[in-house]
Scaffold this active site. Structure first.
Site, PDB file in Angstrom:
ATOM      1  N   GLY B 321      38.905  43.508  32.537  1.00 29.45           N
ATOM      2  CA  GLY B 321      39.956  44.589  33.231  1.00 29.45           C
ATOM      3  C   GLY B 321      40.079  45.772  32.256  1.00 29.45           C
ATOM      4  N   TRP B 324      37.388  48.117  33.795  1.00 28.04           N
ATOM      5  CA  TRP B 324      37.504  48.296  35.152  1.00 28.04           C
ATOM      6  C   TRP B 324      38.277  49.662  35.014  1.00 28.04           C
ATOM      7  CZ3 TRP B 324      42.337  49.517  37.333  1.00 28.04           C
ATOM      8  CH2 TRP B 324      42.188  49.725  38.817  1.00 28.04           C
ATOM      9  N   HIS B 325      38.900  50.043  33.988  1.00 24.61           N
ATOM     10  CA  HIS B 325      39.546  51.178  33.974  1.00 24.61           C
ATOM     11  C   HIS B 325      38.775  52.341  33.819  1.00 24.61           C
ATOM     12  CE1 HIS B 325      43.231  48.544  33.677  1.00 24.61           C
ATOM     13  NE2 HIS B 325      43.645  49.640  34.176  1.00 24.61           N
ATOM     14  N   GLY B 326      37.573  52.049  33.220  1.00 21.63           N
ATOM     15  CA  GLY B 326      36.803  53.165  32.800  1.00 21.63           C
ATOM     16  C   GLY B 326      35.523  52.947  32.178  1.00 21.63           C
ATOM     17  N   PHE B 473      40.441  56.309  37.845  1.00 25.57           N
ATOM     18  CA  PHE B 473      39.829  54.840  37.675  1.00 25.57           C
ATOM     19  C   PHE B 473      39.434  54.350  39.091  1.00 25.57           C
ATOM     20  CE2 PHE B 473      43.551  54.591  34.585  1.00 25.57           C
ATOM     21  CZ  PHE B 473      42.809  55.313  33.400  1.00 25.57           C
TER      22      PHE B 473
END
Lengths: 362, 473
Positions: B321, B324-326, B473
């Site tokens: 998780g 996933w954001h960067g 993102f």
């Protein structure tokens, strides 16, 4: 057919929505009209916002042989595009950015292999030699927009201009929420905040021609606020607390040296392609002139830039017909004076161009 | 195209006009499809091709999964879909990150190899539309969704413009059924959709951009030590900014979809009133947390595999998780902090579930406040550009720096304080209800007044449209 089914459905509050929507539309229109009337009563008029989008649109207008104006707000206020076109035979493209260092734009033109036109570059040494910070960031922000604009952003800009040309309350920085909150007399917190940027005192058109508004040309509260706002803006901020003073000064010194060197390189690249660069020192008066002269005497940065770059320069004080103007708020010419000033500047520009075009000038 | 731009206003009016003026449902879907690709292509037209390629591949793989004769081949096609989607995401989003880390690792063992920097332009919203598309093949594999025979419908489900670039991550299984028959607008649904869009825009432009972003940006970009009050104000400002920015986008998306007759689920439910971290993730970016729960946590065994494995599963899910954001280790650490907090909470719940004090109002308030503070501390890693900045800020927040600089003006501090208190009060009061229920109870004059105030504030806030944080993102 999709055999899956979704039973999910968002609830809608049971209210008389048609009436509510009509009330909202009516109230918003009335509030908008009242706000527009209030803004005009304060002296605001419809004008374009000088955004990076508007700058990028003008940058698009630069052709290989264009006459381009770059620099700070003095080149923005003091040059009349009609007079320049009349005198030099080409319609100039106004790319000067208020409160900005011209170097990033000069470098951009130097990096543009197709460009072999003429650049008129305003020099205020305190601004031009800024090693970083907002003065450089303003130019970089405009260039970034020029390089990365999307189709949607271009379309929004076109739509925005139509609205800005008719509604005074769309003045960014003064009448938007952020600008209005700045006007609240907040108590000063020690050690925070910087000098205030000047309030609305000019209009801008689609060619980015800036004209001082009448209220600032005459003595009064607006003129005083703009005038007395300059000295803090032209005073370098103290070094950051977390960097040793010597190290900071050494870092700044190196950055200034690099600016001299890079300016020479940019000018030489443009000239190598047949283009020309002319540096201009525009009129400044009053206490601001004293401050600038003390901080950056003419024999300092101005002379060095001309000497190292080999480009011609026009210093307003060298010519009585250019030195006789008075800037109402110390830094810029009035709208009427900017036309007369440009008219008188044109022969000097012609002469500088002719001189630069000779083998000795090159 | 940004929701908070004039282009979108014109675009949306034209789309609404065309869409509702057509009687044929098929023609209306075609309008939405073309509009969605225009919406996306207005950023960078070539990337619309990439979006279509992803969609077409998953459409094909979905049909192969459904038509597979054996569980093995079904699984094989599903793996092909996961691999292709994650490979594309990996290349565009994590390519350079991977190379930099390989370089770092090789340098640690004495190998001096500098891989070339890939000049990759990240397609906007790729993380979102990859997950939209991937949810289809995964749901077909799980038997939750039957494959669609219409490439057009599936393409529209993936690219539906309100949710295309920044969520919510709408699953094909939730959206495809809404394409079967023409939607009918219930009384007030259109106006309610417009009100939702106004609310979302107000959250984004007024609260996130004007009231909070300045303080957050100043604090997180400052290179020196700060006073505790400035550090806290910057972090609280970011906590509010990211909520209003992202929840604002989701609310706009839900409102725009409603105006077109579609129903998207909530993506936020007053998360800063969460009591504990499990509760937080049931309220924050719900479409991502449920995606990770259904397609990662449950397949790993969830909490049915014993406490230790469940803890490891939580950490894995939050690691993914975060990533996933960067492509940055700061995001990974943010995810791992949340994973760790979830594990601690599970242990604490197991140990203290019978303690009577846990259910008292005071304890609930204290635990809710503690959750908010911990979430804010985790945001430091999410927002900071590097670990040095994060460490400096955390030191400032806990008062362990020998000295610090004042940075924020009185105005910035007041704005952060007012918006933060308002945000926490609103979340606290509304945590067990919904916006719809609250509006239902309001007198009509109050609804009209609040709507007008928000609309006027948005107009007053005109100016450069700031991109939504989650676009990156």
């Amino acid at each position: 057919m999709h055999s899956s089914t979704s039973s999910f459905e968002r609830p809608t509050p049971d209210l008389p929505w048609r009436g509510i929507l009509l009330a909202v539309a009516g109230l918003t229109l009335v509030a908008g009209a009242a706000w527009e009337i209030r803004c005009r009563a304060w002296g605001f008029g419809p004008t374009l916002n000088d955004t990076p989008d508007l700058w990028a649109q003008r940058r698009d207008a630069v052709r290989p042989d264009s006459l381009v104006i770059i620099g700070d707000s003095r080149a923005w206020f003091d040059l009349d595009l009609d007079q320049l076109e009349h005198g030099l035979g080409r319609r100039p493209v106004q790319l000067a950015i208020p409160g900005s260092c011209a170097y990033p734009v000069l470098a951009n033109l130097a990096d543009d292999a197709s460009f072999h036109g003429t650049v008129i570059c305003s020099i205020i040494p305190l601004i031009y030699l800024a090693p970083g910070g907002p003065l450089v960031e303003h130019s970089e922000e405009a260039l970034k927009r020029y390089k990365t604009r999307t189709l949607a952003q271009r379309a929004s800009h076109q739509l925005g201009m139509i609205a800005e040309e008719h509604l005074a309350f769309l003045k960014e920085g003064d009448l938007d929420l952020d600008g209005l909150l700045k006007e609240v007399p907040w108590p000063k917190r020690a050690g925070t905040g910087g000098p205030r940027t000047p309030p609305y005192f000019n209009s801008v058109d689609r060619e980015r021609r800036a004209r001082m508004v009448a209220a600032c040309e005459q003595p009064g509260p607006l003129q005083d606020r703009v005038k007395f706002g300059w000295p803090p803006l032209f005073t370098a901020p103290p070094p950051p607390s977390y960097v040793p003073r010597e190290a900071f000064l050494a870092q700044m010194g190196a950055a200034v040296e690099a600016r001299f060197k890079n300016t020479t390189s940019a000018v030489q690249r443009i000239r190598a392609r047949g283009g020309q660069v002319i540096f201009v020192r525009f009129p400044v008066t009053g206490e601001l002139k004293k401050l600038e002269d003390a901080a950056t005497p003419r024999a300092g940065p101005w002379t060095r830039i001309l000497k190292e770059s080999g480009a011609p320069g026009i210093y307003f004080e060298d010519f009585p017909e250019l030195a006789s103007f008075v800037c109402p708020e110390w830094s810029h010419l009035s709208a009427a004076d900017s036309i007369e000033f440009t008219l008188r500047l044109v022969p000097h520009l012609r002469q500088a161009l002719a001189q630069a075009a000779t083998p000795a000038g090159r | 195209m940004l929701f908070n731009s004039l282009t979108f206003v014109v675009f949306f009016v034209v789309v609404l006009g065309l869409y509702w003026s057509l009687s044929s449902w098929e023609a209306r879907k075609n309008v939405l499809l073309v509009a969605s690709y225009l919406f996306y292509g207005a950023w960078n037209p070539p990337f619309a091709l990439l979006l279509f390629a992803t969609t077409a591949l998953d459409f094909y793989l979905g049909s192969r999964i459904a038509g597979a004769a054996t569980p093995g081949s079904k699984r094989g096609w599903m793996i092909a879909s996961v691999t292709s989607n994650l490979s594309m995401l990996g290349y565009f989003k994590y390519g350079n990150f991977l190379l930099e880390n390989v370089h770092w690792l090789l340098a640690r063992v004495g190998v001096n190899y500098a891989p070339p920097h890939l000049d990759i332009f990240l397609p906007i919203g790729i993380s979102f539309y990859t997950f939209h598309s991937l949810s289809y093949t995964l749901d077909v594999y799980r038997g939750v969704c039957q494959p669609t025979r219409s490439l057009r419908d599936f393409t529209l489900a993936v690219s539906f413009f309100p949710q295309l670039v920044a969520g919510p991550i709408v699953r094909a299984a939730d959206f495809l059924p809404q394409l079967v028959a023409a939607p009918t607008l219930r009384a007030g649904q259109f106006q309610w959709g417009l009100l939702m869009m106004t609310l979302g825009m107000f959250e984004k432009t007024v609260l996130a951009d004007t009231m909070l972003s300045g303080a957050a940006d100043s604090v997180f970009s400052y290179g020196g030590p700060l006073l505790a009050v400035d550090a806290w104000a910057g972090v609280l400002a970011f906590a509010g900014q990211i909520f209003f920015d992202f929840a604002g986008y989701s609310t706009c998306a839900i409102g725009a979809a409603l105006c077109l007759g579609f129903h998207l689920k909530d993506n936020f439910r007053f998360p800063y009133a969460a009591l504990g971290f499990s509760d937080f993730w049931r309220r924050w970016h719900i479409s991502l947390s449920t995606f990770l729960r259904d397609f990662l946590y449950f397949p790993l065994g969830g909490n049915r595999v014993g406490p230790w494995r469940a803890a490891v599963n939580l950490i894995i899910v939050m690691f993914i998780g975060g990533l996933w954001h960067g492509p940055a280790w700061t995001f990974v650490v943010w995810g791992l902090i949340h994973g760790g907090l979830l594990v601690v909470e599970h242990v604490a719940r197991a140990l203290g579930k019978d303690a009577p004090w846990v259910h008292s109002l005071g304890a609930r308030l204290a635990l809710t406040f503690a959750t908010y503070v911990a979430v804010c501390l985790a945001w430091v890693f999410f927002r900071a550009a590097d670990f040095t900045t994060a460490a400096r800020l955390l030191h400032a927040m806990v008062g362990t720096l020998p000295h610090g600089d004042p940075l924020l003006t009185t105005r910035a501090l007041v704005q952060v304080a007012i918006v933060t208190v308002g945000l926490l009060l609103a979340h606290g009061l509304l945590r067990d209800t919904s916006v719809e229920a609250v509006v239902q109870r309001m007198p009509r004059w109050l609804v009209a007044s609040l709507w007008t105030v928000m609309l006027c504030a948005i107009i007053l806030n005109q100016g450069a449209a700031h991109a939504f944080i989650y676009f990156q993102f």
